[in-house]
Design an enzyme around this catalytic site. Structure first.
Site, PDB file in Angstrom:
ATOM      1  N   HIS A  46      50.390  43.280  23.144  1.00 57.66           N
ATOM      2  CA  HIS A  46      49.151  43.759  23.749  1.00 57.66           C
ATOM      3  C   HIS A  46      48.958  45.224  23.390  1.00 57.66           C
ATOM      4  O   HIS A  46      49.916  46.001  23.391  1.00 57.66           O
ATOM      5  CB  HIS A  46      49.222  43.593  25.267  1.00 57.66           C
ATOM      6  N   CYS A  54      42.899  42.427  22.514  1.00 51.68           N
ATOM      7  CA  CYS A  54      42.223  42.802  23.754  1.00 51.68           C
ATOM      8  C   CYS A  54      41.037  43.690  23.420  1.00 51.68           C
ATOM      9  O   CYS A  54      41.209  44.855  23.031  1.00 51.68           O
ATOM     10  CB  CYS A  54      43.185  43.517  24.697  1.00 51.68           C
ATOM     11  N   HIS A 113      42.112  38.532  24.775  1.00 54.83           N
ATOM     12  CA  HIS A 113      41.568  39.037  26.034  1.00 54.83           C
ATOM     13  C   HIS A 113      40.152  39.516  25.750  1.00 54.83           C
ATOM     14  O   HIS A 113      39.961  40.415  24.917  1.00 54.83           O
ATOM     15  CB  HIS A 113      42.372  40.235  26.542  1.00 54.83           C
ATOM     16  N   ASP A 165      39.136  38.802  30.607  1.00 51.92           N
ATOM     17  CA  ASP A 165      40.028  39.822  31.130  1.00 51.92           C
ATOM     18  C   ASP A 165      39.282  40.658  32.154  1.00 51.92           C
ATOM     19  O   ASP A 165      38.190  41.170  31.880  1.00 51.92           O
ATOM     20  CB  ASP A 165      40.536  40.692  29.987  1.00 51.92           C
ATOM     21  N   HIS A 166      39.879  40.788  33.320  1.00 48.02           N
ATOM     22  CA  HIS A 166      39.325  41.563  34.426  1.00 48.02           C
ATOM     23  C   HIS A 166      37.971  40.983  34.851  1.00 48.02           C
ATOM     24  O   HIS A 166      37.464  40.027  34.274  1.00 48.02           O
ATOM     25  CB  HIS A 166      39.211  43.041  34.065  1.00 48.02           C
ATOM     26  N   TYR A 192      41.149  41.181  39.188  1.00 44.85           N
ATOM     27  CA  TYR A 192      41.470  39.759  39.074  1.00 44.85           C
ATOM     28  C   TYR A 192      40.920  38.932  40.239  1.00 44.85           C
ATOM     29  O   TYR A 192      41.568  38.037  40.756  1.00 44.85           O
ATOM     30  CB  TYR A 192      42.985  39.578  38.929  1.00 44.85           C
TER      31      TYR A 192
END
Length: 391
Positions: free
Chosen positions: A236, A274, A301, A348-349, A365
């Site tokens: 990542h 990401c 992501h 993601d998020h 999350y």
């Protein structure tokens, strides 16, 4: 036409978002880890199987391990790093024996990811994660009091950080420290202020070149284990993708990724792409990065951030912000058709919104914000895919 594998992250039985919630959101897979096992300990087969069976009982698949954390002694090559490396290799073998094939990890020193505000109020009333440069500098210079920290900043930056620090009362300073040090979801550990100072000392004298060489050594030691067990490793990127608190960064730019993939030129050595982390830097051309590294992207992501000229950023809507999500998705779909198995992707998020505003949730999350993101991304993917590959 093969679509991406839709997944969502789950933090285990204590996660306020249940497996049922995740399935109803439209995901077929789960991204999870054994967060209750102390960093550096071996993940045993019974523990792995217990988590896997719980996920499968909910009608889902454990698609990605995120993350199998790398102990700080491995990153610094000090202390008991050889023992922790052996434990890591054994954990990989055990995961492979249980049929887990995609292992996400990071090589960020000490802090997995850093935000200064976990409830940034957006114009529509929802809340997001935010990184404020002056807050980080104020913490570094006047709360942490890191040795020689002032050498890393110019006069204007130091003054702005001082003004920010002076604007905080004691409660505000404590809250800032807690946001930075206590660890967000997925973080390996949390620190007290004194613990963080002690851990920082382990990186004294370590620059980008040294940390990069330690990452290369780690990859040379673990990718053969991954290959032997039909697994892939996917690193990542740094979050944020620039130096903070004097700590080196080694996965922030396309040049960093190019070096890592060429240095250990094995398919098992891959990337978690990401868009949110890479997208914070204006010099990262995300669609071009997918085109260049697509055959080694093993996990995705998808999120977007909105940055400003002062070095601040916040988590934007998935289809908004500075990430050219349409172009990124198009490149990912083109690569997906060349691969034998579906690439796992997760939204993601997500913003804290609607009923989740009144709930205690993991920052970034929440259920509804990620459901919204997944729905938007699935629609974008299907629209692009059908335009590229009409029936």
């Amino acid at each position: 036409m093969r679509l991406l594998e839709q997944t969502m992250r789950w933090y285990g039985p204590s996660d306020p978002v249940s497996l049922r919630d995740i399935r109803q959101a439209g995901a077929s897979g789960v991204v999870s880890a054994l967060h209750h096992i102390p960093n550096g300990n071996i993940w045993t087969i019974p523990e792995i199987q217990f988590r896997k069976k719980a996920i499968e009982a909910a009608g889902l698949k454990w698609s990605v391990v995120e993350s199998l954390p790398v102990h700080e002694h491995i990153k610094t090559r000090n202390g008991k790093w050889q023992k922790y490396l052996e434990n890591y290799q054994k954990s990989l073998e055990n995961l492979g024996a249980c049929g887990l094939q995609t292992i996400c990890y990071n090589f960020m020193p000490l802090l997995d990811w850093t935000r200064t505000q976990l409830d940034y109020l957006l114009p529509d009333g929802s809340r997001a994660l935010r990184y404020e440069k002056n807050a980080v500098l104020a913490f570094d210079l006047f709360i942490l009091n890191r040795k020689n920290a002032a050498d890393d900043y110019n006069t204007e930056e130091i003054k702005a950080a001082g003004d920010y620090f002076d604007s905080l009362d004691e409660s505000g300073r404590d809250h800032l420290s807690e946001n930075i040090l206590k660890g967000l979801p997925g973080a390996e550990v949390g620190f007290s202020l004194e613990e963080f100072r002690q851990e920082l000392a382990g990186y004294d004298g370590m620059d980008h070149k040294i940390l990069a060489s330690h990452l290369d050594a780690f990859l040379a030691e673990v990718t053969p284990v991954a290959e032997a067990n039909d697994m892939v490793m996917c690193i990542h990127p740094d979050d944020p993708p620039f130096r903070i608190f004097g700590l080196p960064r080694v996965v922030s730019t396309a040049a960093d990724v190019r070096r890592i993939l060429k240095g250990t030129d094995r398919y098992a050595n891959g990337l978690t792409f990401c868009t949110g982390s890479f997208g914070v830097r204006a010099d990262n051309d995300l669609p071009a990065m997918v085109r260049e590294f697509g055959d080694r992207i093993h996990f995705i992501h998808l999120r977007s951030t909105k940055r400003d000229a002062q070095g601040n950023f916040f988590e934007a809507d998935h289809l908004d912000g500075d990430v050219p999500m349409f172009d990124v998705m198009r490149e990912l779909i083109l690569w997906q058709q060349k691969r034998e198995r579906a690439l796992p992707m997760r939204p993601d998020h997500g913003h804290q919104m609607l009923e989740d505003l009144d709930k205690t949730t993991y920052p970034g999350y929440t259920a509804i914000g990620r459901l919204k993101g997944l729905a938007e991304l699935r629609g974008l993917e299907l629209g692009i895919a059908k335009s590229l590959y009409p029936l």
